[in-house]
Each structure stands twice: as structure tokens, then as C-alpha cells.
Scaffold this motif. Structure first.
Motif, PDB file in Angstrom:
ATOM      1  N   LYS A  48       0.641  -1.356   0.126  1.00  0.00           N
ATOM      2  CA  LYS A  48       0.086   0.019  -0.111  1.00  0.00           C
ATOM      3  C   LYS A  48       0.914   1.101  -0.019  1.00  0.00           C
ATOM      4  O   LYS A  48       0.672   2.050  -0.671  1.00  0.00           O
ATOM      5  CB  LYS A  48      -0.914  -0.109   1.039  1.00  0.00           C
ATOM      6  CG  LYS A  48      -2.063  -0.894   1.183  1.00  0.00           C
ATOM      7  CD  LYS A  48      -2.834  -0.820   2.508  1.00  0.00           C
ATOM      8  CE  LYS A  48      -3.651  -2.117   2.483  1.00  0.00           C
ATOM      9  NZ  LYS A  48      -4.547  -2.006   3.863  1.00  0.00           N
ATOM     10  N   ASN A  49       2.035   1.206   0.748  1.00  0.00           N
ATOM     11  CA  ASN A  49       2.780   2.399   0.865  1.00  0.00           C
ATOM     12  C   ASN A  49       3.608   2.768  -0.434  1.00  0.00           C
ATOM     13  O   ASN A  49       3.675   3.784  -0.748  1.00  0.00           O
ATOM     14  CB  ASN A  49       3.812   2.427   1.983  1.00  0.00           C
ATOM     15  CG  ASN A  49       3.071   2.271   3.348  1.00  0.00           C
ATOM     16  OD1 ASN A  49       2.018   2.918   3.541  1.00  0.00           O
ATOM     17  ND2 ASN A  49       3.995   1.652   4.223  1.00  0.00           N
ATOM     18  N   LEU A  50       3.949   1.553  -0.878  1.00  0.00           N
ATOM     19  CA  LEU A  50       4.648   1.526  -2.256  1.00  0.00           C
ATOM     20  C   LEU A  50       4.057   2.008  -3.542  1.00  0.00           C
ATOM     21  O   LEU A  50       4.192   3.026  -4.140  1.00  0.00           O
ATOM     22  CB  LEU A  50       5.506   0.381  -2.521  1.00  0.00           C
ATOM     23  CG  LEU A  50       6.718   0.560  -3.673  1.00  0.00           C
ATOM     24  CD1 LEU A  50       7.583   1.680  -3.457  1.00  0.00           C
ATOM     25  CD2 LEU A  50       7.163  -0.846  -3.560  1.00  0.00           C
ATOM     26  N   LYS A  51       2.699   1.592  -3.188  1.00  0.00           N
ATOM     27  CA  LYS A  51       1.765   2.090  -4.526  1.00  0.00           C
ATOM     28  C   LYS A  51       1.263   3.550  -4.355  1.00  0.00           C
ATOM     29  O   LYS A  51       1.299   4.109  -5.413  1.00  0.00           O
ATOM     30  CB  LYS A  51       0.467   1.102  -4.416  1.00  0.00           C
ATOM     31  CG  LYS A  51      -0.403   1.392  -5.274  1.00  0.00           C
ATOM     32  CD  LYS A  51      -1.720   0.500  -5.455  1.00  0.00           C
ATOM     33  CE  LYS A  51      -2.659   0.797  -6.559  1.00  0.00           C
ATOM     34  NZ  LYS A  51      -3.897  -0.256  -6.323  1.00  0.00           N
ATOM     35  N   TYR A  52       1.065   3.741  -3.284  1.00  0.00           N
ATOM     36  CA  TYR A  52       0.758   5.239  -2.930  1.00  0.00           C
ATOM     37  C   TYR A  52       1.939   6.258  -3.487  1.00  0.00           C
ATOM     38  O   TYR A  52       1.989   7.188  -4.046  1.00  0.00           O
ATOM     39  CB  TYR A  52       0.448   5.621  -1.363  1.00  0.00           C
ATOM     40  CG  TYR A  52       0.338   6.869  -0.885  1.00  0.00           C
ATOM     41  CD1 TYR A  52      -1.047   7.698  -1.575  1.00  0.00           C
ATOM     42  CD2 TYR A  52       1.156   7.692  -0.627  1.00  0.00           C
ATOM     43  CE1 TYR A  52      -1.297   8.957  -1.243  1.00  0.00           C
ATOM     44  CE2 TYR A  52       0.912   9.134  -0.223  1.00  0.00           C
ATOM     45  CZ  TYR A  52      -0.210   9.757  -0.526  1.00  0.00           C
ATOM     46  OH  TYR A  52      -0.615  10.896  -0.292  1.00  0.00           O
ATOM     47  N   LYS A  53       3.220   5.676  -2.999  1.00  0.00           N
ATOM     48  CA  LYS A  53       4.426   6.570  -3.181  1.00  0.00           C
ATOM     49  C   LYS A  53       4.700   6.539  -4.623  1.00  0.00           C
ATOM     50  O   LYS A  53       5.046   7.567  -5.231  1.00  0.00           O
ATOM     51  CB  LYS A  53       5.554   5.870  -2.583  1.00  0.00           C
ATOM     52  CG  LYS A  53       6.739   6.315  -2.711  1.00  0.00           C
ATOM     53  CD  LYS A  53       7.961   5.775  -2.187  1.00  0.00           C
ATOM     54  CE  LYS A  53       9.364   6.431  -2.281  1.00  0.00           C
ATOM     55  NZ  LYS A  53      10.419   5.535  -1.478  1.00  0.00           N
ATOM     56  N   LEU A  54       4.449   5.531  -5.536  1.00  0.00           N
ATOM     57  CA  LEU A  54       4.750   5.349  -6.905  1.00  0.00           C
ATOM     58  C   LEU A  54       3.730   5.814  -7.715  1.00  0.00           C
ATOM     59  O   LEU A  54       3.748   6.040  -8.900  1.00  0.00           O
ATOM     60  CB  LEU A  54       5.253   3.934  -7.263  1.00  0.00           C
ATOM     61  CG  LEU A  54       6.446   3.366  -6.537  1.00  0.00           C
ATOM     62  CD1 LEU A  54       6.697   1.809  -6.988  1.00  0.00           C
ATOM     63  CD2 LEU A  54       7.703   4.119  -6.898  1.00  0.00           C
ATOM     64  N   ASN A  55       2.457   5.683  -7.174  1.00  0.00           N
ATOM     65  CA  ASN A  55       1.184   6.164  -7.828  1.00  0.00           C
ATOM     66  C   ASN A  55       0.910   5.214  -9.228  1.00  0.00           C
ATOM     67  O   ASN A  55       0.524   5.625 -10.057  1.00  0.00           O
ATOM     68  CB  ASN A  55       1.231   7.816  -8.501  1.00  0.00           C
ATOM     69  CG  ASN A  55      -0.097   8.217  -8.830  1.00  0.00           C
ATOM     70  OD1 ASN A  55      -1.210   7.635  -8.414  1.00  0.00           O
ATOM     71  ND2 ASN A  55      -0.229   9.066  -9.767  1.00  0.00           N
ATOM     72  N   ARG A  56       1.273   3.999  -8.704  1.00  0.00           N
ATOM     73  CA  ARG A  56       1.148   2.923  -9.523  1.00  0.00           C
ATOM     74  C   ARG A  56       1.298   1.578  -8.984  1.00  0.00           C
ATOM     75  O   ARG A  56       1.608   1.580  -7.913  1.00  0.00           O
ATOM     76  CB  ARG A  56       2.104   2.847 -10.835  1.00  0.00           C
ATOM     77  CG  ARG A  56       3.182   2.457 -10.660  1.00  0.00           C
ATOM     78  CD  ARG A  56       4.183   2.619 -11.965  1.00  0.00           C
ATOM     79  NE  ARG A  56       5.707   2.633 -11.453  1.00  0.00           N
ATOM     80  CZ  ARG A  56       6.391   1.699 -11.162  1.00  0.00           C
ATOM     81  NH1 ARG A  56       5.939   0.737 -10.879  1.00  0.00           N
ATOM     82  NH2 ARG A  56       8.039   1.971 -10.845  1.00  0.00           N
ATOM     83  N   THR A  57       0.888   0.635  -9.555  1.00  0.00           N
ATOM     84  CA  THR A  57       0.973  -0.724  -9.043  1.00  0.00           C
ATOM     85  C   THR A  57       2.653  -1.053  -9.014  1.00  0.00           C
ATOM     86  O   THR A  57       3.209  -1.148 -10.090  1.00  0.00           O
ATOM     87  CB  THR A  57       0.369  -1.955  -9.780  1.00  0.00           C
ATOM     88  OG1 THR A  57      -1.127  -1.419  -9.690  1.00  0.00           O
ATOM     89  CG2 THR A  57       0.552  -3.168  -9.261  1.00  0.00           C
ATOM     90  N   PRO A  58       2.949  -1.561  -7.790  1.00  0.00           N
ATOM     91  CA  PRO A  58       4.679  -1.732  -7.786  1.00  0.00           C
ATOM     92  C   PRO A  58       4.949  -3.049  -8.245  1.00  0.00           C
ATOM     93  O   PRO A  58       4.274  -4.041  -8.238  1.00  0.00           O
ATOM     94  CB  PRO A  58       4.897  -1.600  -6.259  1.00  0.00           C
ATOM     95  CG  PRO A  58       3.569  -1.827  -5.546  1.00  0.00           C
ATOM     96  CD  PRO A  58       2.451  -1.235  -6.530  1.00  0.00           C
ATOM     97  N   LEU A  59       6.114  -3.072  -8.983  1.00  0.00           N
ATOM     98  CA  LEU A  59       6.749  -4.180  -9.341  1.00  0.00           C
ATOM     99  C   LEU A  59       7.548  -4.865  -8.367  1.00  0.00           C
ATOM    100  O   LEU A  59       8.179  -4.279  -7.322  1.00  0.00           O
ATOM    101  CB  LEU A  59       7.359  -4.022 -10.742  1.00  0.00           C
ATOM    102  CG  LEU A  59       6.602  -3.372 -11.892  1.00  0.00           C
ATOM    103  CD1 LEU A  59       7.703  -3.064 -12.885  1.00  0.00           C
ATOM    104  CD2 LEU A  59       5.726  -4.520 -12.498  1.00  0.00           C
ATOM    105  N   LEU A  60       7.841  -6.231  -8.476  1.00  0.00           N
ATOM    106  CA  LEU A  60       8.974  -6.683  -7.539  1.00  0.00           C
ATOM    107  C   LEU A  60      10.059  -5.981  -7.309  1.00  0.00           C
ATOM    108  O   LEU A  60      10.775  -5.676  -6.073  1.00  0.00           O
ATOM    109  CB  LEU A  60       9.326  -8.050  -7.898  1.00  0.00           C
ATOM    110  CG  LEU A  60       8.168  -9.231  -7.310  1.00  0.00           C
ATOM    111  CD1 LEU A  60       8.492 -10.411  -7.974  1.00  0.00           C
ATOM    112  CD2 LEU A  60       7.894  -9.172  -5.930  1.00  0.00           C
ATOM    113  N   MET A  61      10.724  -5.306  -8.559  1.00  0.00           N
ATOM    114  CA  MET A  61      11.758  -4.510  -8.617  1.00  0.00           C
ATOM    115  C   MET A  61      11.788  -3.362  -7.700  1.00  0.00           C
ATOM    116  O   MET A  61      12.603  -2.715  -7.052  1.00  0.00           O
ATOM    117  CB  MET A  61      12.241  -4.299  -9.928  1.00  0.00           C
ATOM    118  CG  MET A  61      13.010  -5.400 -10.754  1.00  0.00           C
ATOM    119  SD  MET A  61      13.344  -5.089 -12.607  1.00  0.00           S
ATOM    120  CE  MET A  61      13.598  -3.405 -12.351  1.00  0.00           C
ATOM    121  N   ASP A  62      10.481  -2.965  -7.614  1.00  0.00           N
ATOM    122  CA  ASP A  62      10.425  -1.577  -6.936  1.00  0.00           C
ATOM    123  C   ASP A  62      10.430  -1.644  -5.484  1.00  0.00           C
ATOM    124  O   ASP A  62      10.793  -0.826  -4.632  1.00  0.00           O
ATOM    125  CB  ASP A  62       8.774  -1.156  -7.300  1.00  0.00           C
ATOM    126  CG  ASP A  62       8.661  -0.584  -8.461  1.00  0.00           C
ATOM    127  OD1 ASP A  62       9.671   0.078  -9.210  1.00  0.00           O
ATOM    128  OD2 ASP A  62       7.460  -0.950  -9.213  1.00  0.00           O
TER     129      ASP A  62
END
Length: 122
Positions: free
Chosen positions: A93-107
Motif C-alpha cells: 500500500k505504501n509503495l503503491k501510494y508513493k509510486l502512484n502505480r502498482t509496484p513491481l517486485l523490483m520496486d
């Protein structure tokens, strides 16, 4: 954790803090090395390394020492680490909010979040 945070807070006249019997009263004591190191990967090997090597790994000018009983308790907690899905969901959730997209494993790796290998094991 709140008491530990208060103790670690910088103050002009404070030179050090000593924390006694902290681990014995904390149910999820595997979180202590995570909190001290800032490593949110939840990789069991990394957590164990922080306990064993303490002051050589923990960033800054801090030092830490775990007595043998505390080490055993933390290692036992790491071995039966459960509820990791909760941490993965929160990290997602935090990463999705930070990136403004669905995160990949690399993210997760590049943003120092949960270790992708931990995610794949779950």
C-alpha cells in the motif's frame, strides 16, 4: 517501541540511553533489530545479522549489545515469524501510494521495502 523511540530521541544534554529488560516485555521482539536498523525487508537472515553484528551494521554512531538470553529470544521469534502477510500488504500500500502505480517486485527492492524473496515465499 514508543519508549525506545523516546530514549533514542536526541537531546542537547543526553549522551546515551540504556534500555533494560526491553525484550522480555515485547511480544514481537524480532521487530527490535528492524526498528534499530531501519531495514524493512523482513528478511530473516538480515534480522539475525543485525542481532549478531549489532553496532557494526546499525547506522549512525549508535552501539547496541544484546545479552545471550535476549539473542535467544529474538532468534526464536525470528524462527516463528508469522503475520508477514500483514507487513507485505502494508508495504504494498505504501509503495503503491508513493509510486502512484502498482509496484513491481523490483520496486520493493529499489525502495528498500519488503525483500522480494520474502514476498515470493509467501
Amino acid at each position: 517501541m514508543q519508549q525506545l523511540g523516546r530514549g533514542l530521541r536526541k537531546s542537547q544534554d543526553k549522551e546515551y540511553v540504556v534500555i533494560l529488560d526491553f525484550i522480555g516485555n515485547y511480544k514481537n521482539n524480532f521487530m527490535i533489530p528492524i526498528a534499530l536498523s531501519g531495514d524493512r525487508s523482513y528478511n530473516k537472515d538480515n534480522i539475525r545479522r543485525y542481532v549478531l553484528e549489532g553496532e557494526r551494521i546499525i547506522p549512525g554512531s549508535s552501539t547496541i549489545h544484546f545479552d545471550e538470553i535476549s539473542k535467544k529470544q529474538i532468534f526464536a521469534s525470528i524462527d516463528k515469524l508469522s503475520g508477514i502477510k500483514t507487513f507485505i500488504k502494508e508495504s504494498y500500500k505504501n509503495l503503491k501510494y508513493k509510486l502512484n502505480r502498482t509496484p513491481l517486485l523490483m520496486d520493493f527492492l529499489s525502495n528498500h521495502e519488503v525483500d522480494p524473496l520474502v514476498i515470493l515465499k509467501e
